[in-house]
Scaffold this motif. Sequence first.
Motif, PDB file in Angstrom:
ATOM      1  N   PRO A 142       0.797  -1.233   0.000  1.00 44.18           N
ATOM      2  CA  PRO A 142       0.000   0.000   0.000  1.00 44.18           C
ATOM      3  C   PRO A 142       0.829   1.283   0.000  1.00 44.18           C
ATOM      4  CG  PRO A 142      -0.991  -1.603   1.466  1.00 44.18           C
ATOM      5  CD  PRO A 142       0.317  -2.199   1.026  1.00 44.18           C
ATOM      6  N   VAL A 172      -8.618  -4.281  -2.155  1.00 44.29           N
ATOM      7  CA  VAL A 172      -7.583  -4.789  -1.253  1.00 44.29           C
ATOM      8  C   VAL A 172      -7.515  -6.303  -1.433  1.00 44.29           C
ATOM      9  CG1 VAL A 172      -6.822  -5.035   1.146  1.00 44.29           C
ATOM     10  CG2 VAL A 172      -7.969  -2.935   0.399  1.00 44.29           C
ATOM     11  N   ASN A 177      -2.908  -6.036   0.270  1.00 47.00           N
ATOM     12  CA  ASN A 177      -2.206  -5.107  -0.613  1.00 47.00           C
ATOM     13  C   ASN A 177      -3.154  -4.481  -1.632  1.00 47.00           C
ATOM     14  OD1 ASN A 177       0.409  -5.675   0.545  1.00 47.00           O
ATOM     15  ND2 ASN A 177       0.326  -7.645  -0.511  1.00 47.00           N
ATOM     16  N   LEU A 178      -2.616  -3.586  -2.459  1.00 46.39           N
ATOM     17  CA  LEU A 178      -3.379  -2.912  -3.506  1.00 46.39           C
ATOM     18  C   LEU A 178      -3.013  -3.490  -4.869  1.00 46.39           C
ATOM     19  CD1 LEU A 178      -3.017   0.789  -2.281  1.00 46.39           C
ATOM     20  CD2 LEU A 178      -4.736  -0.922  -1.629  1.00 46.39           C
TER      21      LEU A 178
END
Length: 230
Positions: A142, A172, A177-178
């Motif tokens: 992120p 997400v 995470n992105l």
Amino acid sequence: MKTTGGTDDQKRRAGERAAELVGDGDVVGLGTGSTAAYAIREIGRRVDAGLDVRGVPTSFDSRALAREAGIPLRSLADVDGVDLAIDGADQVDDDLQVIKGGGAAHAREKVIAAAAAKFVVVADPSKPVTTLQRPVPVEVLPDAYAAVERDVDELGGTATLRRGEGKDGPVVTDNGNLVLDCDFGPIDDPEALARVLSPIPGVVEHGLFVDLAETVYVGTDDGVTVRRRD
């Protein structure tokens, strides 16, 4: 950024055909997505009929579906290896190079595909292409997404932070995470692009599955087309 295309019957034919590869005693990687779901359900029916297997899910969704189907589950850390992994694709080219990550599960999917003795892709007719040309999903830490965006721009791509549907904010992943969807246009050399994406600081994993797929089952209106790596 889930992909669409193909009919349920086409997807079912591909998934069920791949499930026939599962043998007694196998450890099976269970992929994510609408086509892989048909394989999971068919494996579950075979388990109900007496097949002895262990499944290693690639995502929250595949784990939930496998439990519903009655497939005994293990983590990758709990098994000595994976005999066969079955998963879907967003695109697959003439050389069986694959883009995955429409469901934001590609990091775990790749770990399990790479661990498998055999990795089989199931797809509907909208997925095969001559040259890969979809944006490549890239899972990023992120705090690093803006820096990775700049690095992708320097490589000639355009990175877009994936936004959630029906919610505020970004998607997400199961790993927290992105996801950046990175558009490089037509990808004539997936291996070269994979080599430059992997070492970018902050990148957890990208959606180029290079030299991993051994066989692709493409469901059609009246059967299944089988494509194998030369």
